[in-house]
Design an enzyme around this catalytic site. Structure first.
Site, PDB file in Angstrom:
ATOM      1  N   GLY A  10       0.820  -1.212   0.000  1.00  0.00           N
ATOM      2  CA  GLY A  10       0.000   0.000   0.000  1.00  0.00           C
ATOM      3  C   GLY A  10       0.854   1.263   0.000  1.00  0.00           C
ATOM      4  N   TYR A  11       0.175   2.375   0.123  1.00  0.00           N
ATOM      5  CA  TYR A  11       0.825   3.695   0.008  1.00  0.00           C
ATOM      6  C   TYR A  11       1.970   3.850   1.022  1.00  0.00           C
ATOM      7  CZ  TYR A  11       1.149   8.827   0.383  1.00  0.00           C
ATOM      8  OH  TYR A  11       1.587  10.128   0.454  1.00  0.00           O
ATOM      9  N   SER A 124      -3.445   6.574  13.955  1.00  0.00           N
ATOM     10  CA  SER A 124      -3.879   7.747  13.195  1.00  0.00           C
ATOM     11  C   SER A 124      -4.223   8.881  14.154  1.00  0.00           C
ATOM     12  CB  SER A 124      -5.114   7.367  12.385  1.00  0.00           C
ATOM     13  OG  SER A 124      -5.759   8.510  11.895  1.00  0.00           O
ATOM     14  N   TYR A 148     -13.748   3.817  12.261  1.00  0.00           N
ATOM     15  CA  TYR A 148     -12.340   3.691  11.867  1.00  0.00           C
ATOM     16  C   TYR A 148     -11.423   4.136  13.017  1.00  0.00           C
ATOM     17  CZ  TYR A 148      -7.916   5.032   9.635  1.00  0.00           C
ATOM     18  OH  TYR A 148      -6.585   5.196   9.338  1.00  0.00           O
ATOM     19  N   LYS A 152      -8.854   2.005  15.694  1.00  0.00           N
ATOM     20  CA  LYS A 152      -7.429   2.339  15.916  1.00  0.00           C
ATOM     21  C   LYS A 152      -7.157   2.468  17.419  1.00  0.00           C
ATOM     22  CE  LYS A 152      -5.649   2.857  11.728  1.00  0.00           C
ATOM     23  NZ  LYS A 152      -4.843   1.775  11.187  1.00  0.00           N
ATOM     24  N   ARG A 291     -17.870  19.289   4.850  1.00  0.00           N
ATOM     25  CA  ARG A 291     -18.082  17.834   4.872  1.00  0.00           C
ATOM     26  C   ARG A 291     -18.400  17.428   6.307  1.00  0.00           C
ATOM     27  NH1 ARG A 291     -13.096  14.107   2.971  1.00  0.00           N
ATOM     28  NH2 ARG A 291     -12.150  15.107   4.787  1.00  0.00           N
TER      29      ARG A 291
HETATM   30  P1  NAD Z   1      -3.340   1.560   1.815  1.00  0.00           P
HETATM   31  O1  NAD Z   1      -4.744   1.182   1.611  1.00  0.00           O
HETATM   32  O2  NAD Z   1      -2.603   2.182   0.671  1.00  0.00           O
HETATM   33  O3  NAD Z   1      -2.484   0.318   2.335  1.00  0.00           O
HETATM   34  C1  NAD Z   1      -3.040  -0.685   3.155  1.00  0.00           C
HETATM   35  C2  NAD Z   1      -2.709  -2.012   2.508  1.00  0.00           C
HETATM   36  O4  NAD Z   1      -3.278  -3.044   3.325  1.00  0.00           O
HETATM   37  C3  NAD Z   1      -3.293  -2.175   1.111  1.00  0.00           C
HETATM   38  O5  NAD Z   1      -2.265  -2.513   0.221  1.00  0.00           O
HETATM   39  C4  NAD Z   1      -4.320  -3.297   1.251  1.00  0.00           C
HETATM   40  O6  NAD Z   1      -4.385  -4.073   0.088  1.00  0.00           O
HETATM   41  C5  NAD Z   1      -3.789  -4.055   2.458  1.00  0.00           C
HETATM   42  N1  NAD Z   1      -4.785  -4.800   3.221  1.00  0.00           N
HETATM   43  C6  NAD Z   1      -5.989  -4.364   3.698  1.00  0.00           C
HETATM   44  N2  NAD Z   1      -6.610  -5.341   4.384  1.00  0.00           N
HETATM   45  C7  NAD Z   1      -5.773  -6.417   4.364  1.00  0.00           C
HETATM   46  C8  NAD Z   1      -5.857  -7.734   4.901  1.00  0.00           C
HETATM   47  N3  NAD Z   1      -6.910  -8.173   5.569  1.00  0.00           N
HETATM   48  N4  NAD Z   1      -4.813  -8.579   4.690  1.00  0.00           N
HETATM   49  C9  NAD Z   1      -3.729  -8.170   3.992  1.00  0.00           C
HETATM   50  N5  NAD Z   1      -3.615  -6.946   3.447  1.00  0.00           N
HETATM   51  C10 NAD Z   1      -4.620  -6.077   3.642  1.00  0.00           C
HETATM   52  O7  NAD Z   1      -3.290   2.523   3.087  1.00  0.00           O
HETATM   53  P2  NAD Z   1      -2.113   3.442   3.596  1.00  0.00           P
HETATM   54  O8  NAD Z   1      -2.460   4.843   3.299  1.00  0.00           O
HETATM   55  O9  NAD Z   1      -0.817   2.898   3.172  1.00  0.00           O
HETATM   56  O10 NAD Z   1      -2.297   3.237   5.160  1.00  0.00           O
HETATM   57  C11 NAD Z   1      -1.560   2.273   5.884  1.00  0.00           C
HETATM   58  C12 NAD Z   1      -2.021   2.275   7.320  1.00  0.00           C
HETATM   59  O11 NAD Z   1      -1.883   3.588   7.852  1.00  0.00           O
HETATM   60  C13 NAD Z   1      -3.495   1.903   7.515  1.00  0.00           C
HETATM   61  O12 NAD Z   1      -3.602   1.114   8.667  1.00  0.00           O
HETATM   62  C14 NAD Z   1      -4.178   3.239   7.711  1.00  0.00           C
HETATM   63  O13 NAD Z   1      -5.330   3.110   8.494  1.00  0.00           O
HETATM   64  C15 NAD Z   1      -3.105   4.033   8.424  1.00  0.00           C
HETATM   65  N6  NAD Z   1      -3.233   5.486   8.222  1.00  0.00           N
HETATM   66  C16 NAD Z   1      -3.211   5.999   6.968  1.00  0.00           C
HETATM   67  C17 NAD Z   1      -3.366   7.374   6.783  1.00  0.00           C
HETATM   68  C18 NAD Z   1      -3.341   7.973   5.390  1.00  0.00           C
HETATM   69  O14 NAD Z   1      -3.726   9.126   5.241  1.00  0.00           O
HETATM   70  N7  NAD Z   1      -2.907   7.261   4.371  1.00  0.00           N
HETATM   71  C19 NAD Z   1      -3.508   8.223   7.889  1.00  0.00           C
HETATM   72  C20 NAD Z   1      -3.514   7.657   9.159  1.00  0.00           C
HETATM   73  C21 NAD Z   1      -3.362   6.285   9.318  1.00  0.00           C
HETATM   74  C1  UD1 Z   2      -9.270  12.220   6.742  1.00  0.00           C
HETATM   75  C2  UD1 Z   2      -9.925  11.370   7.773  1.00  0.00           C
HETATM   76  C3  UD1 Z   2      -8.898  11.000   8.820  1.00  0.00           C
HETATM   77  C4  UD1 Z   2      -7.683  10.325   8.190  1.00  0.00           C
HETATM   78  C5  UD1 Z   2      -7.125  11.287   7.144  1.00  0.00           C
HETATM   79  C6  UD1 Z   2      -5.950  10.718   6.422  1.00  0.00           C
HETATM   80  C7  UD1 Z   2     -12.254  12.123   7.811  1.00  0.00           C
HETATM   81  C8  UD1 Z   2     -13.309  12.842   8.597  1.00  0.00           C
HETATM   82  N1  UD1 Z   2     -11.019  12.093   8.370  1.00  0.00           N
HETATM   83  O1  UD1 Z   2      -8.820  13.369   7.394  1.00  0.00           O
HETATM   84  O2  UD1 Z   2      -9.474  10.126   9.745  1.00  0.00           O
HETATM   85  O3  UD1 Z   2      -6.700  10.069   9.178  1.00  0.00           O
HETATM   86  O4  UD1 Z   2      -8.159  11.558   6.197  1.00  0.00           O
HETATM   87  O5  UD1 Z   2      -6.340   9.577   5.705  1.00  0.00           O
HETATM   88  O6  UD1 Z   2     -12.508  11.590   6.742  1.00  0.00           O
HETATM   89  N2  UD1 Z   2     -11.083  18.495   1.419  1.00  0.00           N
HETATM   90  C9  UD1 Z   2     -11.755  19.269   0.489  1.00  0.00           C
HETATM   91  N3  UD1 Z   2     -12.214  18.648  -0.628  1.00  0.00           N
HETATM   92  C10 UD1 Z   2     -12.034  17.308  -0.879  1.00  0.00           C
HETATM   93  C11 UD1 Z   2     -11.342  16.532   0.080  1.00  0.00           C
HETATM   94  C12 UD1 Z   2     -10.885  17.160   1.227  1.00  0.00           C
HETATM   95  O7  UD1 Z   2     -11.941  20.461   0.662  1.00  0.00           O
HETATM   96  O8  UD1 Z   2     -12.508  16.815  -1.922  1.00  0.00           O
HETATM   97  C13 UD1 Z   2     -10.578  19.155   2.624  1.00  0.00           C
HETATM   98  C14 UD1 Z   2     -11.174  18.623   3.930  1.00  0.00           C
HETATM   99  O9  UD1 Z   2     -12.343  19.316   4.252  1.00  0.00           O
HETATM  100  C15 UD1 Z   2     -10.011  18.887   4.899  1.00  0.00           C
HETATM  101  C16 UD1 Z   2      -8.765  18.743   4.032  1.00  0.00           C
HETATM  102  O10 UD1 Z   2      -9.189  18.894   2.699  1.00  0.00           O
HETATM  103  O11 UD1 Z   2     -10.079  20.213   5.372  1.00  0.00           O
HETATM  104  C17 UD1 Z   2      -8.082  17.402   4.179  1.00  0.00           C
HETATM  105  O12 UD1 Z   2      -9.043  16.378   3.950  1.00  0.00           O
HETATM  106  P1  UD1 Z   2      -8.631  14.835   3.863  1.00  0.00           P
HETATM  107  O13 UD1 Z   2      -7.466  14.674   2.940  1.00  0.00           O
HETATM  108  O14 UD1 Z   2      -9.849  14.047   3.562  1.00  0.00           O
HETATM  109  O15 UD1 Z   2      -8.074  14.522   5.310  1.00  0.00           O
HETATM  110  P2  UD1 Z   2      -8.773  14.738   6.746  1.00  0.00           P
HETATM  111  O16 UD1 Z   2     -10.130  15.253   6.627  1.00  0.00           O
HETATM  112  O17 UD1 Z   2      -7.824  15.505   7.582  1.00  0.00           O
END
Ligand code: NAD
Ligand code: UD1
Length: 334
Positions: A10-11, A124, A148, A152, A291
């Protein structure tokens, strides 16, 4: 050391894989590809100039986890796997509890059996809920507002209990703020398979004309320009934070919580302007309603991570904007 990365395709996992492999560790990726593509492995091999091992498996299938632990003598686990959409978790909580909670329990059970007691967990900033004060430090109350976030927090609580029952565990719960951007190569990045919900992937899709315009959710917040303020952090800084956490755990037992953020808040318009300036492209937008569930401002106090881990973010908003676009360009050419 041999590191297992669940959700490693993943990312965030793929970026951490690069950082940890470049630090001399062997990374083993475990993923069911529900939100990632098998192409990532080729890209990782190219970046690292060696073959990375990928096992297609599901955390909800205990036999899959068992076999990866039998195949390799794993030293530590980085646990990224899980679903990550707040919106979906509200619509379908059972799916989220099953995948994210039960998947984690299955993983820990196997770690326990194999005596693997070092874990870096992707938490998160969502665990905090509505900010009571800013910047948010790790002592801020944790009152998540959606399934969600509650999952966590429950996982963090479970990890605390596990450490209390056995003080040999070394656990870091990393509370990410808003990760954006990509690796310098532009080969890997944020590439959700379904609809993008987060701001940066939407901006890049609008810039590349895959979406018509960005809807800015609200311009009447009590912020610098009326749009929501967040702590955007470059994914490579985040990856470095994982490395520093891992190094810390090698020397320290406990169950630790760290914010990974920059400490700076930027508005939606700040990010948009930076993206347009750095990439010379057009991103049409309009203002729509707020939102549901969004907060006005959210940014980290990252001092604990600096004090304990010696980590702080180094990259600014412009680098985040530039690298996010570079990744999109690369993918279009592929
Ligand atoms: P992502 O979706 O890109 O990566 C998660 C990966 O987990 C994916 O490749 C998916 O295929 C895999 N996956 C999901 N369920 C699975 C399962 N049951 N078995 C095996 N693989 C599985 O997400 P990400 O952005 O890389 O996030 C990684 C972690 O960080 C997640 O736990 C997410 O909740 C947390 N997180 C992400 C963000 C963000 O903004 N990206 C912010 C806060 C926390
Ligand atoms: C969201 C999640 C948060 C998660 C984070 C990173 C919610 C309520 N929260 O946070 O739990 O940890 O993503 O994955 O979903 N925005 C726009 N237009 C858009 C999309 C976003 O204006 O189309 C604005 C939002 O209102 C916010 C900012 O951009 O002010 C960031 O949004 P987003 O990237 O979705 O992240 P969070 O809301 O911070």
């Amino acid at each position: 050391m041999k590191l297992l990365l669940t959700g490693g395709m993943g990312y965030i996992g793929s970026h951490v894989a690069v950082t940890m492999a470049k630090s001399g560790h062997e990374v083993i990726l475990f993923d069911n590809l529900v939100n990632s593509s098998s192409d990532t492995i080729k890209k990782l091999n190219k970046i690292l100039d060696k073959d990375v091992y990928f096992y297609k498996g599901d955390l909800n299938n205990p036999n899959d986890i068992k076999s990866i632990f039998e195949k390799f003598k794993i030293d530590a686990v980085f646990h990224f796997a899980g679903y990550k959409s707040v919106k979906e978790s509200v619509i379908n909580p059972i799916e989220y509890y099953s995948n994210n909670m039960i998947g984690t329990i299955n993983l820990i059970n196997e770690m326990y059996k194999k005596n693997v007691k070092l874990l870096v967990f992707s938490s998160s900033a969502t665990v905090y809920g509505d900010p009571k004060y800013l910047p948010i430090d790790e002592k801020h109350p944790t009152i998540p507002k959606n399934p969600y976030g509650r999952i966590k927090l429950q996982i963090e609580d479970m990890l605390d209990d596990i450490y209390s029952s056995d003080n040999n565990w070394r656990i870091a719960c990393l509370r990410y703020f808003n990760p954006v951007g990509s690796h310098d190569s532009g080969l890997i990045g944020d590439n959700p398979t379904g609809l993008a919900n987060n701001l940066m992937p939407i901006i890049t899709k609008v810039a590349s004309k895959k979406l018509k315009k960005l809807s800015v959710f609200g311009n009447d917040y009590p912020t610098v320009d009326g749009t929501g303020v967040r702590d955007y952090i470059h994914v490579m800084d985040l990856a470095e934070g994982h490395k520093m956490s891992f190094n810390y755990l090698l020397k320290n037992k406990g169950c630790f919580k760290f914010n990974l953020g920059t400490g700076k808040g930027y508005s939606v318009l700040d990010l948009l302007k930076s993206f347009i300036k750095m990439n010379h492209c057009d991103v049409p937008y309009d203002f729509t309603f707020r939102r549901e569930g969004d907060v006005s401002e959210c940014y980290a106090d990252p001092n604990k991570a600096f004090e304990f881990l010696g980590w702080r973010s180094l990259r600014g908003l412009d680098e985040m904007s530039e690298s996010a676009w570079k990744f999109l360009h690369h993918n279009e050419k592929d």
